[in-house]
Design an enzyme around this catalytic site. Structure first.
Site, PDB file in Angstrom:
ATOM      1  N   CYS A   1      43.753  51.283 -29.244  1.00 28.85           N
ATOM      2  CA  CYS A   1      42.628  50.427 -28.903  1.00 28.85           C
ATOM      3  C   CYS A   1      42.184  49.673 -30.141  1.00 28.85           C
ATOM      4  O   CYS A   1      42.012  50.279 -31.219  1.00 28.85           O
ATOM      5  CB  CYS A   1      41.478  51.276 -28.354  1.00 28.85           C
TER       6      CYS A   1
ATOM      7  N   CYS B   1      38.615  51.141 -31.227  1.00 30.71           N
ATOM      8  CA  CYS B   1      38.361  52.520 -31.651  1.00 30.71           C
ATOM      9  C   CYS B   1      39.619  53.275 -32.039  1.00 30.71           C
ATOM     10  O   CYS B   1      39.560  54.438 -32.378  1.00 30.71           O
ATOM     11  CB  CYS B   1      37.650  53.283 -30.544  1.00 30.71           C
TER      12      CYS B   1
ATOM     13  N   CYS C   1      45.240  42.679 -22.902  1.00 31.59           N
ATOM     14  CA  CYS C   1      44.632  41.492 -22.312  1.00 31.59           C
ATOM     15  C   CYS C   1      45.697  40.425 -22.046  1.00 31.59           C
ATOM     16  O   CYS C   1      46.542  40.139 -22.888  1.00 31.59           O
ATOM     17  CB  CYS C   1      43.571  40.950 -23.276  1.00 31.59           C
TER      18      CYS C   1
ATOM     19  N   CYS D   1      44.917  37.276 -24.711  1.00 33.35           N
ATOM     20  CA  CYS D   1      45.070  37.353 -26.162  1.00 33.35           C
ATOM     21  C   CYS D   1      45.926  38.529 -26.597  1.00 33.35           C
ATOM     22  O   CYS D   1      46.146  38.729 -27.789  1.00 33.35           O
ATOM     23  CB  CYS D   1      43.702  37.453 -26.834  1.00 33.35           C
TER      24      CYS D   1
ATOM     25  N   CYS E   1      40.922  50.249 -24.986  1.00 30.05           N
ATOM     26  CA  CYS E   1      40.924  51.451 -24.152  1.00 30.05           C
ATOM     27  C   CYS E   1      39.933  51.251 -23.018  1.00 30.05           C
ATOM     28  O   CYS E   1      39.166  50.290 -22.993  1.00 30.05           O
ATOM     29  CB  CYS E   1      40.575  52.691 -24.969  1.00 30.05           C
TER      30      CYS E   1
ATOM     31  N   HIS F   1      36.409  50.418 -23.920  1.00 29.85           N
ATOM     32  CA  HIS F   1      36.096  49.179 -24.633  1.00 29.85           C
ATOM     33  C   HIS F   1      36.582  47.925 -23.940  1.00 29.85           C
ATOM     34  O   HIS F   1      36.386  46.825 -24.452  1.00 29.85           O
ATOM     35  CB  HIS F   1      36.688  49.227 -26.054  1.00 29.85           C
TER      36      HIS F   1
ATOM     37  N   HIS G   1      38.305  36.324 -20.632  1.00 28.84           N
ATOM     38  CA  HIS G   1      39.429  37.259 -20.723  1.00 28.84           C
ATOM     39  C   HIS G   1      39.222  38.371 -19.699  1.00 28.84           C
ATOM     40  O   HIS G   1      38.888  39.496 -20.038  1.00 28.84           O
ATOM     41  CB  HIS G   1      39.507  37.846 -22.144  1.00 28.84           C
TER      42      HIS G   1
ATOM     43  N   CYS H   1      57.516  21.936  22.295  1.00 30.02           N
ATOM     44  CA  CYS H   1      56.225  22.510  21.927  1.00 30.02           C
ATOM     45  C   CYS H   1      55.618  23.299  23.084  1.00 30.02           C
ATOM     46  O   CYS H   1      54.856  24.242  22.872  1.00 30.02           O
ATOM     47  CB  CYS H   1      55.256  21.433  21.448  1.00 30.02           C
TER      48      CYS H   1
ATOM     49  N   HIS I   1      51.168  16.841  23.667  1.00 29.09           N
ATOM     50  CA  HIS I   1      51.577  17.831  22.686  1.00 29.09           C
ATOM     51  C   HIS I   1      50.800  19.117  22.912  1.00 29.09           C
ATOM     52  O   HIS I   1      49.590  19.094  23.143  1.00 29.09           O
ATOM     53  CB  HIS I   1      51.305  17.296  21.275  1.00 29.09           C
TER      54      HIS I   1
END
EC number: 3.4.19.12
Lengths: 115, 557
Positions: free
Chosen positions: B56, B59, B69, B72, B77, B80, B91, B186, B491
């Site tokens: 992560c 952390c 992500c 990016c 985790c 977070h 994001h 039809c 039709h």
């Protein structure tokens, strides 16, 4: 690698983080790195998965998840919530034989890696 | 599992996922393809670099569930991931690193996208040396509903879940598929769409009760329309969305009705009746207990057959003779809708009755007209038993037993023998989506006539008198066949109601439409089903709808 000073609270997520000294945590990390590098980690993961399926643990967990969803209602449950609720049950119900086998394998690995 | 097919379901994409797809399509997914790493047990992980342990970025834990992500590629985790979305606007979507599954950070929940799964799985197949086709044909084997189980890929001793199963998880109405116009066909397409989505018929064919591989007539080389329908049902529910050409059925039907074997426009209702008749012939012969239609257990009659009661009363002595006739559908006159002709309106006013407001023709008006007490003309004198001679009489129709599926045909094509002309009646007919047929049952009609009298109407309204459920006269609409244009050059289009949503089936083109469009259309055939049939169908077919643009990329929007 950042070491966060404010460790996130993980009461049910990771029992390893609690109560461990910083030294031992570093040791754990080293072992983990060695396991990953050698590819043994993947083998162990596969082993654990096979064992947990064999002994019916996976099915028990699936049933527990279904019951929880039934109780809460399909629309109100998130995956995160299921993880949060089921993880403690899961950890508690892993058979001792599986734990023992895994510990044995890791021990052997450490011994052989140290040589 | 029995011959029933299980339909998997998929939650709707959340706003964030839909927004992402609109803006980026599948490019984001494809950029991850090189990072997917496949394992023997069918799992796919994301590997950034060969040996690296994902951590992560907030952390540094590696033990928890980690998400990467889509925008990016930073890893967070579960604790977070929300923080990541808050710090980086937009994001929203991430992928579970361990499992290669989509996660929406804003919704804090897992989300699903079959296109993503396709890209993941294609990597899996490539990794295992299988060839992969693009688009929807991820699996090389496209089997019909009967060979569904065989379409799983077997690698070594482990099974890969057939990607076709993943496509089943896609949420869109099952069985919805366009029909190609094969030259003024039809009229056929319109009826087929309605029949394919009639729950009793759908269940009959999809459960293999008329299996073309086992049909005795076919093995003898004889024509069998139910077999052709078996092919059509399989094709409609195959999951394939490209328009289907019902050429076999058309050909078979031509061979049965050679006089109608032209490329001219035919009458949809005529086709409907003749098709049901052929099904009865082929199916019923083996299953009929008696030749009497009332007892026939063929699918046509089980679904559409009801019982009409006709009371003919001698105007002189008042004695009534009652007869019962089965019916497959009810044809309603549109001309004098609202139950009263202009002449009757005037008469009513003189007699002090309520003046009739003949502004808008309604379906209930037509049904009232159908069940009215009709004075038979002087040239239609019938032999009265008690009088002993031919007398003028009046006739009244009512419904003794309602069918499971009620087809109401609006007579818009008027053929005048005297003037040798035909014309089409274009007037708009108002009709409800929910129809209560109790006022038209024999008990109501006859009861109204004679006031509070006790009449025995056993088994009325019930299709199966042995069933314990009470007779229900509540119907819900499930299909509308409309005709637009002139008599010769018109039709047909069908509107289908699937799980509360309306779909316009115009030959090959299928669009979701608003309720108002259907209400305002010029209805020609109305298909109602008993509400218990609709409710049961809802439970059987679980599916949800995604945007039609995604399901029908070729649709004429």
């Amino acid at each position: 690698m950042k070491h966060s000073v404010n460790r996130p609270p993980t009461p049910d997520e990771d029992d390893a983080a609690e109560g461990f000294e910083k030294d031992e945590l570093t040791l754990r990390e080293i072992i983990n790195v060695k396991l990953v590098e050698s590819g043994e980690k993947e083998n162990l993961m596969e082993l654990v998965r096979d064992r947990l399926v064999e002994c019916g643990w996976k099915d028990e967990m699936r049933i527990a998840c279904r019951e929880h969803v039934k109780k809460k209602g399909r629309k109100d449950v998130t995956v995160d919530e299921l993880i949060r609720v089921i993880t403690p049950k899961g950890r508690a119900s892993v058979p001792d034989s599986v734990k023992a086998e895994l510990l044995n394998r890791i021990q052997n690995f450490i011994v052989s890696a140290a040589l | 599992m029995s011959a029933r097919i299980s339909f998997l379901k998929n939650p709707d994409p959340c706003n964030h996922l839909s927004g992402y797809k609109l803006r980026y399509g599948t490019d984001g997914y494809k950029s991850f393809q090189s990072l997917f790493s496949c394992f023997n047990d069918g799992r796919i992980k994301i590997k950034l670099r060969e040996i690296e342990i994902p951590r992560c970025s907030y952390c540094s834990v590696y033990q928890k569930r980690l998400y990467i992500c889509l925008f990016c590629r930073s890893i967070s985790c579960s604790s977070h991931i929300l923080l990541h979305t808050q710090l980086n606007k937009g994001h929203d979507i991430a992928i579970d690193v361990e499992r290669s599954e989509l996660y929406c950070c804003a919704c804090i929940d897992q989300v699903y996208d079959p296109e993503f799964d396709e890209i993941v799985v294609s990597k899996q197949l490539v990794g295992l040396g299988m060839s992969v086709k693009s688009g929807a044909d991820v699996v090389a084997v496209r089997s019909n509903k009967k060979r569904r189980l065989d379409s799983q890929l077997i690698i070594g001793s482990k099974f890969l879940v057939s990607p076709r199963d993943r496509r089943e998880k896609w949420s869109f109405p099952l069985g919805l598929r366009g029909l190609n116009n094969l030259g003024s066909t039809c009229f056929m397409n319109a009826v087929l769409q309605a029949l394919v989505h009639a729950p009793p018929l759908r269940n009959f064919w999809l459960s293999g009760q008329h299996n073309r591989d086992l049909c005795p007539r076919r093995t003898m080389g004889l024509l069998c329309l139910p077999c052709d329908l078996d092919v059509i049902f399989a094709a409609m529910f195959s999951g394939d969305r490209t328009p289907y050409s019902p050429a076999h059925l058309l050909h078979s039907w031509w061979q049965h009705s050679t006089n109608l074997a032209t490329y001219e426009q035919q009458d949809s209702h005529e086709f409907f009746i003749s098709l049901l008749d052929r099904i009865h012939e082929n199916e019923g012969k083996s299953k009929c207990l008696y030749q009497d239609h009332e007892e026939c257990q063929c699918i046509t009659h089980k679904a559409f057959s009801g019982l009409l009661r006709s009371d003919v009363t001698c105007t002189t002595c008042g004695s009534t003779s009652t007869t019962y006739d089965p019916f497959i559908d009810i044809s309603l006159t549109l001309d004098s809708a609202n139950g009263f002709s202009p002449a009757d309106c005037r008469k009513n006013r003189y007699n002090g009755g309520p003046s009739v407001n003949a502004t808008m023709p309604t379906l209930s008006g037509c049904l009232d007209f159908f069940t009215r007490s009709e004075k038979l003309g002087p040239d239609q004198k019938l032999n009265c038993q008690s009088c002993g001679e031919k007398r003028e009489s009046s006739k009244q129709m009512s419904i003794r037993r309602l069918p499971l599926l009620l087809c109401l045909h609006v007579k818009r094509f008027e053929h005048s023998l005297t003037r040798k002309t035909s014309r089409k009646i274009d007037s708009y007919l108002q009709y409800p989506f929910r129809l209560n047929m109790s006022p038209y049952l024999s008990s109501s009609i006859i009861g109204k006539r004679f006031g509070n009298r006790m009449f025995a109407f056993d088994g009325e309204g019930e299709y199966d008198s042995s069933s314990s459920s009470p007779p229900s006269a509540e119907f819900e609409i499930f299909a509308v066949v409309t005709h637009s244009g002139m008599l010769e050059s018109g039709h047909y289009v069908t509107y289908l109601r699937l799980k509360g949503l309306w779909y316009k089936c115009d030959d090959s083109w299928i669009n979701e439409v608003e309720e108002e469009v259907v209400r305002g259309c010029e209805c020609y055939m109305l298909f109602y089903a008993q509400e218990k049939v609709i409710q049961k169908a809802h439970k059987e077919l679980s599916y949800q709808v995604i945007s039609m643009a995604e399901a029908f990329p070729f649709a004429n929007c």
